[in-house]
Each structure stands twice: as structure tokens, then as C-alpha cells.
Motif scaffolding. Structure first.
Motif, PDB file in Angstrom:
ATOM      1  N   ILE A 178     -34.577  49.653  38.609  1.00 55.82           N
ATOM      2  CA  ILE A 178     -33.140  49.372  38.604  1.00 55.82           C
ATOM      3  C   ILE A 178     -32.858  48.032  39.272  1.00 55.82           C
ATOM      4  O   ILE A 178     -31.817  47.816  39.861  1.00 55.82           O
ATOM      5  N   ARG A 179     -33.796  47.121  39.141  1.00 56.61           N
ATOM      6  CA  ARG A 179     -33.662  45.832  39.801  1.00 56.61           C
ATOM      7  C   ARG A 179     -32.480  45.027  39.269  1.00 56.61           C
ATOM      8  O   ARG A 179     -31.898  44.211  39.966  1.00 56.61           O
ATOM      9  N   GLU A 180     -32.101  45.262  38.013  1.00 58.12           N
ATOM     10  CA  GLU A 180     -31.001  44.485  37.446  1.00 58.12           C
ATOM     11  C   GLU A 180     -29.696  44.709  38.202  1.00 58.12           C
ATOM     12  O   GLU A 180     -28.800  43.877  38.166  1.00 58.12           O
ATOM     13  N   LEU A 181     -29.598  45.814  38.933  1.00 55.88           N
ATOM     14  CA  LEU A 181     -28.375  46.078  39.676  1.00 55.88           C
ATOM     15  C   LEU A 181     -28.219  45.134  40.863  1.00 55.88           C
ATOM     16  O   LEU A 181     -27.131  44.972  41.394  1.00 55.88           O
TER      17      LEU A 181
ATOM     18  N   TRP B 166     -21.613  45.633  39.811  1.00 53.90           N
ATOM     19  CA  TRP B 166     -20.653  46.439  39.065  1.00 53.90           C
ATOM     20  C   TRP B 166     -21.351  47.499  38.216  1.00 53.90           C
ATOM     21  O   TRP B 166     -20.787  48.556  37.926  1.00 53.90           O
ATOM     22  N   LYS B 167     -22.616  47.232  37.846  1.00 58.68           N
ATOM     23  CA  LYS B 167     -23.376  48.258  37.129  1.00 58.68           C
ATOM     24  C   LYS B 167     -23.685  49.432  38.058  1.00 58.68           C
ATOM     25  O   LYS B 167     -23.648  50.598  37.644  1.00 58.68           O
TER      26      LYS B 167
ATOM     27  N   LYS C 114     -13.664  56.698  29.572  1.00 53.65           N
ATOM     28  CA  LYS C 114     -14.885  55.973  29.257  1.00 53.65           C
ATOM     29  C   LYS C 114     -14.793  54.564  29.811  1.00 53.65           C
ATOM     30  O   LYS C 114     -13.786  53.888  29.678  1.00 53.65           O
ATOM     31  N   GLN C 115     -15.873  54.125  30.459  1.00 57.25           N
ATOM     32  CA  GLN C 115     -15.872  52.802  31.070  1.00 57.25           C
ATOM     33  C   GLN C 115     -16.789  51.867  30.292  1.00 57.25           C
ATOM     34  O   GLN C 115     -17.778  52.286  29.695  1.00 57.25           O
ATOM     35  N   ASP C 116     -16.450  50.591  30.317  1.00 57.59           N
ATOM     36  CA  ASP C 116     -17.263  49.607  29.620  1.00 57.59           C
ATOM     37  C   ASP C 116     -18.620  49.465  30.303  1.00 57.59           C
ATOM     38  O   ASP C 116     -18.709  49.414  31.519  1.00 57.59           O
ATOM     39  N   LYS C 117     -19.669  49.405  29.508  1.00 55.86           N
ATOM     40  CA  LYS C 117     -21.012  49.298  30.053  1.00 55.86           C
ATOM     41  C   LYS C 117     -21.657  47.952  29.739  1.00 55.86           C
ATOM     42  O   LYS C 117     -22.673  47.609  30.314  1.00 55.86           O
TER      43      LYS C 117
ATOM     44  N   ARG D  51     -12.061  47.453  36.086  1.00 55.40           N
ATOM     45  CA  ARG D  51     -11.958  48.869  35.737  1.00 55.40           C
ATOM     46  C   ARG D  51     -13.141  49.667  36.287  1.00 55.40           C
ATOM     47  O   ARG D  51     -12.985  50.799  36.734  1.00 55.40           O
ATOM     48  N   VAL D  52     -14.323  49.047  36.230  1.00 53.04           N
ATOM     49  CA  VAL D  52     -15.513  49.747  36.717  1.00 53.04           C
ATOM     50  C   VAL D  52     -15.409  49.995  38.224  1.00 53.04           C
ATOM     51  O   VAL D  52     -15.631  51.114  38.703  1.00 53.04           O
TER      52      VAL D  52
END
Length: 499
Positions: free
Chosen positions: A251-254, A259-260, A278-281, A298-299
Motif C-alpha cells: 500500500i505504498r502508493e498511499l 486521500w486514498k 459512492k465516493q470517487d476512487k 468529498r473523500v
């Protein structure tokens, strides 16, 4: 210090805290002393350092009724007190935590026999000494005559007598068998898995720790009676079989896009509410800055919404979800002004959860208590106050916080204040507010979350939209409207401002 509410860094649901039992009394035996002599003699024959021999003996010096067989627990240093030796090894520290919990504090790593299946053989690629190690293990088991053996590894044995302890491993499933020692003595064999898998290899997957806890509860309960795992444990085991997000690199991209991580927090806390928005991914490289801001806004807002629900005691997402949120929060939100308060919230509400998994509050009389209920010193909720007064800062509020704004539809910004000045004023105030939030009480968290939400939105706005640079492209009117909206949001969250 051991705790019934926290094991291996995760909180324990109410239904699980009822399961452990204190084991019956066990007295030292002649076999306990002989086992130490066997370990010393074997180490001396191999010319092993005296400190390593001493620590192996410390681990094996527990009572004989329960024996745990590990595989090569990592040692940072042998030349250290035993307590420090255990603390420096994640696997041994986890084992100590589990034993204390499973026995209601009656036992620990000091009073349970811990054996290495490969004594004094740290290199698993060298197989020459395996047979001797397993012969030593067999000798110790025969003289200790344990009632329960917990096997936390899956390697085969080179000693023929030890073959009776080999069980086919099936996807972290607990396997129980009665083992005949051949001399009239019988023991219960519990096949589990290595603690290192739970605390090292799958450190971001708390279900491994939950499953290991139930395996050890089962093992120690066998001292009283035959034990059957609760039905929900199979769900935990199946969760362990799912792929992904076990280790940091998964999960390094976080790390660069928090926000992810906020999205994952919302998904975990909102897992009992299938109707949540539903939230934008996904973001696209050619997104307009304002669109990107709105999406991230929003996230983050969704995350703070679910934290508010948790603080209100109305979130029944289960202890495993809260443990995952704790992981994300500690990794990616250390800069949040309510970082410490949310840690305390997750600890408290994790213990208020009834089960590991999400459950329906309508089907259970036990629903989590709100922070206000947990802090009995709080009075009934009072009328809205300024955040500064609420935090007890009084006159320490910066000059910017003095008079409330009107609703946003009526808000008019003075013409003699430029957008750049407004940005600087709001940024200055936001910085002051972060300091107030960091000093705020956990009991005030329900209010603090709303303010933290607005501050986070402002930070994202500055980072993504860059209003100073956008002035030339979008014009002063658009930016001034943005700023008026933010000022009104602060007011609506309980913060009073003046321009």
C-alpha cells in the motif's frame, strides 16, 4: 502490562473478552529441570555462545502443561536481560501478549515452555543439524510430558518419533489431534501458525492476529475441556486467505496520496451501511484542479463523517475494521491536528464493539457508547460556543476569531481586502486552529472533527487549486467566492471569524 482489551496492538471485542479462562495450577517437575540441562549440553556440544544458550533455557523454563513449538524466533541480541530479549523480538512479544490474554493474566512467556524446533540453527538453508535438533525436541517433550502442544510451524521432522506431531496444514485452519507418546502418556496437539506471520508478514492485516488469539484460547481451554472454536472464527480464517495489503510495499502508493487512505478509512468504518454514498476512487492526469479538489474534498469529508459517527457510538463496523483504520491513521495522518485524539477514539470504540465483523445494532442490545457517555465528567451538550471557548482558551484566540460571519448566501467580503490577503488570513487562522485542536480534549472530539474537516479541505484547496496562481486565469470574483464559502464553512462548524 497485559490487558483484556488490547492484544498485539488490536482491541478485542466484547464477545471475545468473555472466552479466556485461568488455567489450573501446574507445579514444577523433574522434567522441567532436565529439559534445561539437555538444552545446555546440546548448546555446549555445538560450541554456542553462553548468552544464546541462556536465552534458550529461559524460554524453555516454563511449566510443563503447555508447550509451544516455534521456528527460529528472531533475536536482535542474546546478551541482554530476558525481558528485553522478548521485547526486541516481535514474535516473542506477540506470544507473550497472547498467552497473557488467553490465560487472563495467569501465565506469560515466563511460565509457559517455549521450544525452538531448530535450536541453535538460525540458518534454515543449512539442513545438516536438523535431525539433532529434532531429537533434542523429542527428548524434551518426552520428559516434560505436556498436556497440550501448540505447534506454530509447518516443517517436517527428521526424527522418527517427532513424526507423530506432523499435521497437514490447511490454510490457517486450527487442527486438533490427540497424540500418543507411546509410553501411556497422551497430549492434545494444536496445529496453528507462527506469530511472525501475524505481526511481521501481515502487519496490516489484523485478522491474522485475531485468528491466532482464538487458536491460543482454544489451546489453553483444553486444560479444562475439549474446545470448539466459535462459528465466526471460520470467517476470520477465510479473510486471512484473501490476497493483498499484507506488507508495507503493498500500500505504498498511499504515502503520496493520503486521500486514498481516507477512502479506505471511510470504507472500513462505513462497512455496516451499504447505502453510503459512492465516493470517487480515480483521478485523471488531465483533471481540472477544481474538479480534483472537489473529488478529494468529498473523500476527506466522508472520512471525517464516519469518525463523527464513531465518536457518537453509532458505528458497528466491528473491531477488525477499527484495527485497519488504526493502521491507516497511524501511517498516513500523523499531520492531522486531531491525530492523538482519534487514536484514543479508536482505542475506546474498538473495545465497545461487540464482534470482530460488522453487525447490526438493531439485532444487539450492546451498542457502542459515545464519547460523551464514556466521559462521565461531561455535562449535557450545551448550546454552540466558539471553538476557542469550548477548548478553554478564552482570550487566547487570535484576533481573526472574534465576530461570527453571516450565512454564506449573505456573506459579503470587504472590497478593500484582496484575495491574496484573504488567503493569508485564512491560512493564519487555520494554523492557529490546528494548534487549538492538538491541545483539545478527547471528550470534545465530536466538535473537533468538524473543524478538522474544514481545515483539511482548506489544505487540499491550497495544494490543488493554488488560488494565488489561479487569480490570473479565473479572475478575482471566482476566487473571492471560494474564499467566502470557506469562511462560512468555518462559521457553520462553530468557529467565529471576523474580517
Amino acid at each position: 502490562m497485559w490487558s483484556l482489551s488490547m492484544v498485539m496492538g488490536i482491541t478485542i471485542p466484547k464477545q471475545v473478552r468473555k472466552l479466556p479462562q485461568s488455567p489450573p495450577m501446574c507445579l514444577p517437575s523433574q522434567g522441567d529441570m532436565l529439559a534445561i540441562e539437555y538444552l545446555k549440553d546440546f548448546g555446549n556440544r555445538l560450541d554456542i555462545n553462553e548468552h544464546e544458550i541462556s536465552q534458550a533455557c529461559n524460554l524453555a523454563s516454563g511449566f510443563s502443561d503447555v508447550v509451544v513449538i516455534l521456528e527460529r524466533p528472531y533475536a536482535k541480541s542474546y546478551d541482554t536481560p530476558f525481558e528485553k530479549f522478548v521485547q526486541d523480538c516481535n514474535s516473542l512479544q506477540a506470544l507473550d501478549d497472547i498467552i497473557r490474554f488467553a490465560t487472563k493474566g495467569a501465565r506469560s512467556i515466563h511460565t509457559v515452555t517455549i521450544l525452538d524446533a531448530f535450536s541453535y540453527q538460525p540458518n534454515k538453508n543449512k539442513k545438516d543439524g536438523d535431525r539433532e535438533c529434532h531429537q533434542l525436541l523429542a527428548e524434551i517433550l518426552r520428559i516434560k510430558k505436556p498436556k497440550v502442544v501448540i505447534r506454530c510451524h509447518k516443517d517436517s521432522y527428521q526424527d522418527e518419533w517427532m513424526k507423530r506431531f506432523e499435521l497437514q496444514v490447511d490454510g490457517y485452519r486450527l487442527i486438533r489431534e490427540d497424540v500418543d507418546f507411546g509410553d501411556g502418556h497422551k497430549a492434545v496437539l494444536i496445529q496453528s501458525f507462527h506469530p511472525s506471520c501475524a505481526v511481521n508478514n501481515a502487519m496490516y492485516r489484523p485478522e491474522y492476529r485475531a485468528l491466532l488469539i482464538h487458536h491460543f484460547i482454544a489451546a489453553f481451554t483444553e486444560l479444562h475441556r475439549k474446545y470448539e472454536l466459535p462459528h465466526y472464527v471460520e470467517g476470520i480464517r477465510k479473510s486471512c486467505l484473501e490476497k493483498g495489503r499484507r506488507r508495507p510495499q503493498a500500500i505504498r502508493e498511499l504515502r503520496v496520496q493520503s486521500w486514498k487512505a481516507a477512502l479506505y478509512v471511510s470504507q472500513e468504518l462505513g462497512s455496516t451501511y451499504p447505502g453510503q454514498p459512492k465516493q470517487d476512487k480515480i483521478e485523471f492526469d488531465d483533471d481540472e484542479p477544481r474538479d480534483r479538489f472537489r473529488r478529494r474534498e468529498r473523500v476527506f469529508s466522508g472520512m471525517y463523517h464516519w469518525l463523527r459517527q464513531l465518536a457518537a457510538g453509532s458505528c458497528t463496523c466491528g473491531t477488525l475494521s477499527i484495527a485497519k483504520v488504526m493502521t491507516y491513521w497511524k501511517l498516513y495522518f500523523k499531520d492531522d491536528p486531531i491525530y492523538e485524539q482519534v487514536i484514543a477514539l479508536l482505542d475506546m470504540q474498538g473495545n465497545e464493539q461487540l464482534e470482530w465483523f460488522p453487525y447490526s445494532a438493531s439485532n444487539n442490545s450492546s451498542v457502542g457508547l459515545s464519547l460523551e457517555q464514556q466521559y462521565s465528567r461531561l455535562d449535557a451538550i450545551q448550546s454552540p460556543r466558539t471553538l476557542y471557548t469550548s477548548f478553554g482558551l478564552g482570550d487566547q484566540a487570535p484576533p481573526l476569531a472574534s465576530t461570527a460571519l453571516k450565512p454564506s448566501s449573505e456573506t459579503e467580503l470587504p472590497e478593500d481586502v484582496t484575495p491574496t490577503q484573504l488567503v493569508n488570513l485564512i491560512s493564519e487562522h487555520s494554523k492557529s486552529m490546528k494548534g487549538c485542536l492538538r491541545r483539545s480534549s478527547v471528550a470534545e472530539l465530536s466538535r473537533s472533527i468538524g473543524v478538522a474537516d474544514i481545515i483539511r479541505r482548506w489544505d487540499v484547496y491550497i495544494e490543488v487549486v493554488k488560488p494565488g496562481e489561479r487569480l490570473l486565469e479565473e479572475g478575482e470574483v471566482v476566487i473571492r467566492n471560494d474564499l467566502a464559502e470557506f469562511l462560512n464553512r468555518f462559521r457553520m462548524s462553530g468557529v467565529v471569524l471576523a474580517i
